[in-house]
Design a protein around this motif. Structure first.
Motif, PDB file in Angstrom:
ATOM      1  N   GLU A 106       0.822  -1.207   0.000  1.00  0.00           N
ATOM      2  CA  GLU A 106       0.000   0.000   0.000  1.00  0.00           C
ATOM      3  C   GLU A 106       0.863   1.268   0.000  1.00  0.00           C
ATOM      4  N   ARG A 107       1.957   1.249   0.738  1.00  0.00           N
ATOM      5  CA  ARG A 107       2.883   2.397   0.752  1.00  0.00           C
ATOM      6  C   ARG A 107       3.558   2.545  -0.599  1.00  0.00           C
ATOM      7  N   GLU A 118       1.071   4.067  -2.865  1.00  0.00           N
ATOM      8  CA  GLU A 118       0.923   5.501  -2.579  1.00  0.00           C
ATOM      9  C   GLU A 118       2.064   6.296  -3.209  1.00  0.00           C
ATOM     10  N   GLU A 119       3.280   5.795  -3.066  1.00  0.00           N
ATOM     11  CA  GLU A 119       4.430   6.479  -3.668  1.00  0.00           C
ATOM     12  C   GLU A 119       4.350   6.454  -5.196  1.00  0.00           C
ATOM     13  N   ASP A 124       2.107   9.178  -6.133  1.00  0.00           N
ATOM     14  CA  ASP A 124       2.849  10.437  -6.025  1.00  0.00           C
ATOM     15  C   ASP A 124       3.748  10.639  -7.251  1.00  0.00           C
TER      16      ASP A 124
END
Length: 89
Positions: A43-44, A47-48, A51
């Motif tokens: 999930e991280r 997210e990145e 971005d």
């Protein structure tokens, strides 16, 4: 003739960056994405990656607003990739 460009994100303040500075930011977001993928939950990393996508989209807006209509470039890339057989349609 050319498809309209439908950006995913709202226009940011960073469209005032130089293209070089924005590309440096794209690079930093890519580094963050790789580190998140290697060391954090997916999930991280996702997210990145979003971005990164946002940062790339900002670079495309800079090009579109200052240099060349990005829809022209998109059409060229799509044609090239279609000729290479990259698409599943």
């Amino acid at each position: 003739m050319f498809k309209p460009v439908n950006y995913t994100f709202p226009r940011t303040n960073f469209v005032d960056n130089s293209l070089f500075d924005q590309l440096e930011h794209v690079k930093s977001e890519l580094d963050e994405t790789i580190q998140a993928y290697l060391h954090e939950p997916i999930e991280r990393a996702a997210e990145e990656l979003v971005d990164l996508y946002h940062s790339v989209e900002t670079a495309l807006r800079i090009i579109d607003e200052r240099y060349v209509p990005i829809k022209v470039i998109i059409a060229q890339v799509e044609k090239k990739n279609r000729e290479r057989g990259y698409y599943r349609d």
